[in-house]
Design an enzyme around this catalytic site. Structure first.
Site, PDB file in Angstrom:
ATOM      1  N   LEU A 118       0.814  -1.214   0.000  1.00  0.00           N
ATOM      2  CA  LEU A 118       0.000   0.000   0.000  1.00  0.00           C
ATOM      3  C   LEU A 118       0.847   1.263   0.000  1.00  0.00           C
ATOM      4  O   LEU A 118       0.292   2.364  -0.116  1.00  0.00           O
ATOM      5  CB  LEU A 118      -0.911   0.013   1.243  1.00  0.00           C
ATOM      6  CG  LEU A 118      -1.731  -1.251   1.515  1.00  0.00           C
ATOM      7  CD1 LEU A 118      -2.611  -1.053   2.743  1.00  0.00           C
ATOM      8  CD2 LEU A 118      -2.583  -1.616   0.312  1.00  0.00           C
TER       9      LEU A 118
ATOM     10  N   TYR B 262       1.590  10.996 -11.781  1.00  0.00           N
ATOM     11  CA  TYR B 262       1.182  10.038 -10.758  1.00  0.00           C
ATOM     12  C   TYR B 262       0.628   8.777 -11.406  1.00  0.00           C
ATOM     13  O   TYR B 262       1.024   7.653 -11.055  1.00  0.00           O
ATOM     14  CB  TYR B 262       0.137  10.664  -9.839  1.00  0.00           C
ATOM     15  CG  TYR B 262      -0.468   9.697  -8.849  1.00  0.00           C
ATOM     16  CD1 TYR B 262       0.308   9.080  -7.882  1.00  0.00           C
ATOM     17  CD2 TYR B 262      -1.839   9.400  -8.878  1.00  0.00           C
ATOM     18  CE1 TYR B 262      -0.234   8.188  -6.974  1.00  0.00           C
ATOM     19  CE2 TYR B 262      -2.386   8.509  -7.977  1.00  0.00           C
ATOM     20  CZ  TYR B 262      -1.596   7.908  -7.024  1.00  0.00           C
ATOM     21  OH  TYR B 262      -2.138   7.025  -6.133  1.00  0.00           O
TER      22      TYR B 262
ATOM     23  N   LYS C  80       2.044   4.804 -11.280  1.00  0.00           N
ATOM     24  CA  LYS C  80       1.248   3.658 -10.826  1.00  0.00           C
ATOM     25  C   LYS C  80       1.165   2.598 -11.925  1.00  0.00           C
ATOM     26  O   LYS C  80       1.251   1.391 -11.653  1.00  0.00           O
ATOM     27  CB  LYS C  80      -0.153   4.119 -10.424  1.00  0.00           C
ATOM     28  CG  LYS C  80      -0.231   4.757  -9.050  1.00  0.00           C
ATOM     29  CD  LYS C  80       0.123   3.755  -7.954  1.00  0.00           C
ATOM     30  CE  LYS C  80      -0.180   4.272  -6.564  1.00  0.00           C
ATOM     31  NZ  LYS C  80       0.158   3.295  -5.514  1.00  0.00           N
TER      32      LYS C  80
ATOM     33  N   ASN D 238     -11.430   7.398  -5.485  1.00  0.00           N
ATOM     34  CA  ASN D 238     -11.300   8.152  -4.238  1.00  0.00           C
ATOM     35  C   ASN D 238     -11.773   7.288  -3.067  1.00  0.00           C
ATOM     36  O   ASN D 238     -12.906   6.825  -3.054  1.00  0.00           O
ATOM     37  CB  ASN D 238     -12.155   9.414  -4.303  1.00  0.00           C
ATOM     38  CG  ASN D 238     -11.708  10.357  -5.400  1.00  0.00           C
ATOM     39  OD1 ASN D 238     -10.757  11.104  -5.237  1.00  0.00           O
ATOM     40  ND2 ASN D 238     -12.388  10.305  -6.543  1.00  0.00           N
TER      41      ASN D 238
ATOM     42  N   PRO E  65     -43.907  12.800  40.902  1.00  0.00           N
ATOM     43  CA  PRO E  65     -44.940  11.929  41.505  1.00  0.00           C
ATOM     44  C   PRO E  65     -46.300  12.622  41.548  1.00  0.00           C
ATOM     45  O   PRO E  65     -46.423  13.791  41.933  1.00  0.00           O
ATOM     46  CB  PRO E  65     -44.393  11.680  42.912  1.00  0.00           C
ATOM     47  CG  PRO E  65     -42.917  11.790  42.769  1.00  0.00           C
ATOM     48  CD  PRO E  65     -42.704  12.877  41.760  1.00  0.00           C
ATOM     49  N   GLY E  66     -47.314  11.896  41.092  1.00  0.00           N
ATOM     50  CA  GLY E  66     -48.681  12.412  41.086  1.00  0.00           C
ATOM     51  C   GLY E  66     -49.036  13.254  39.885  1.00  0.00           C
ATOM     52  O   GLY E  66     -50.219  13.587  39.674  1.00  0.00           O
ATOM     53  N   VAL E  67     -48.082  13.595  39.057  1.00  0.00           N
ATOM     54  CA  VAL E  67     -48.330  14.463  37.893  1.00  0.00           C
ATOM     55  C   VAL E  67     -48.869  13.647  36.727  1.00  0.00           C
ATOM     56  O   VAL E  67     -48.433  12.524  36.461  1.00  0.00           O
ATOM     57  CB  VAL E  67     -47.037  15.199  37.483  1.00  0.00           C
ATOM     58  CG1 VAL E  67     -47.184  15.830  36.098  1.00  0.00           C
ATOM     59  CG2 VAL E  67     -46.687  16.257  38.512  1.00  0.00           C
TER      60      VAL E  67
END
Length: 370
Positions: free
Chosen positions: A53, A103, A107, A132, A282-284
């Protein structure tokens, strides 16, 4: 387990490959362009498989293309010859090998050296002409527009888009590594040169890539997230997140509190509704409305809740008690008014999913006295 030599070990693709190789308990031998070339021969001798690589794509001087891409490949070939063994070799080339530029020419020349070597020895050579590649750990402001856009947008830096309509061919790093690993895992028996392709290639315009990444950043304010669970958007979002600085891993969402408790929207999606949570002291009792089409799913995360339903036409009443100790989903049905009362002694915490984003202009939420 195999002994695998990876050249270009400090590069983006190699870092991802090395992690995956180690996950499968392979022994990884590394070589990078900064290493002493004299070490390469012994490294090759101990290798069962080679992923080549290493390469140069952004040189300070054009001559570096030949040194980093052609000469290094030639040296690697000589090292394989010196080992006296046929060692399968995977080479990461580029689609630029078809182009008339320094390039691409370097290659292509490296490919030709490998082809010549394989034709003489029968050594297995796999050549990938990669387009890419994007994904985690790719260097921004170097040679990846995706990496640059992610880094700059996250950090509030400008991006440059010369031609929004330009179409890019892209492959995601996980797909690249899957294909690389499959050669090793399947122990593909072949001789000679085989050109390989990554099965999934995305075609996206530069403008659309920039737009998607900008939306990712905006989603922390709007809470609206794109369909990040599949395809290109999934891969792009994963890539985007990898560029977040650790201090930005968390973010605040709006929370609205009153005497009853708190309510907060967590996540919204254009196609799959939204997620919220609320608390009740609580209670709501919270709720007391019905919907014509909207539906919701509730999960009691902590506490005990009494869910009450009233059919708005027949008046039928249904009640269910659900606690966090019995994890279940309670789903509302259109035409049934509903509310939730905290009947426990501690604050109630309930997660809520609605199948659509709340629209203040068309809320489909009608108050109902219960």
């Amino acid at each position: 387990m195999s002994k695998v030599l990876v050249t270009g070990s400090q590069g983006f693709i190699a870092k991802n490959l090395i992690v995956r190789l180690k996950e499968s308990n392979n022994e990884v031998i590394t070589f990078d362009l900064m290493d002493d070339i004299s070490l390469l021969n012994d490294k090759v001798k101990s290798a069962d498989y080679i992923y080549h690589l290493a390469g140069v794509n952004r040189p300070k001087d054009i001559s570096e293309f030949t040194v980093g891409n052609v000469d290094l490949t030639t040296t690697l070939i000589e090292c394989v010859k010196n080992s006296g063994r046929n060692i399968p070799l995977v080479f990461s080339s580029s689609i630029q090998a078809k182009q008339d530029n320094p390039y691409g020419e370097s290659k292509l020349s490296a490919e030709n050296r490998l082809i010549e070597y394989s034709s003489i020895t029968g050594n297995s050579v796999y050549i990938y002409r990669l387009p890419n590649v994007f994904g985690k750990w790719c260097k921004p402001n170097y040679n990846s527009v995706v990496a640059t856009f992610c880094h700059n947008i996250i950090n509030g830096l400008p991006i440059s888009v010369n031609d929004e309509s330009k179409i890019l061919s892209l492959v995601y790093i996980d797909d690249v590594i899957d294909s690389f690993i499959s050669l090793l895992d399947n122990s593909e028996k072949s001789s000679g040169v085989i050109y390989k392709e990554i099965p999934t290639v995305y075609e996206e315009t530069v403008g659309e890539i920039a737009n998607k990444i900008s939306k990712f950043k905006d989603s922390r304010e709007s809470l609206i997230t794109d369909a990040v669970g599949y395809g290109f958007t999934r891969a792009l979002y994963s890539t985007y997140l990898s560029y977040l600085p650790p201090d930005d891993f968390s973010y605040r969402i709006p929370s609205y509190e009153d005497d009853r408790g708190a309510f907060a929207e967590i996540l919204k999606t254009p196609e799959y509704g939204q997620f919220s949570f609320f608390t009740a002291k609580p209670g709501v009792t919270r709720g007391g409305h019905y919907h014509h089409s909207k539906n919701e799913k509730f999960i009691v995360v902590s506490g005990v809740a009494l869910f009450k339903f009233v059919h708005i036409v027949t008046g039928e009443v249904v009640e269910q008690v659900i606690s966090s100790e019995d994890v279940r989903v309670l789903e509302t049905a259109p035409g049934w008014a509903h509310n939730i009362k905290n009947i426990g002694e501690a604050d109630l915490i309930v997660m809520l999913w609605a199948n659509e984003i709340f629209d203040r202009n068309k809320p489909d939420t009608v108050s109902w006295e219960m």
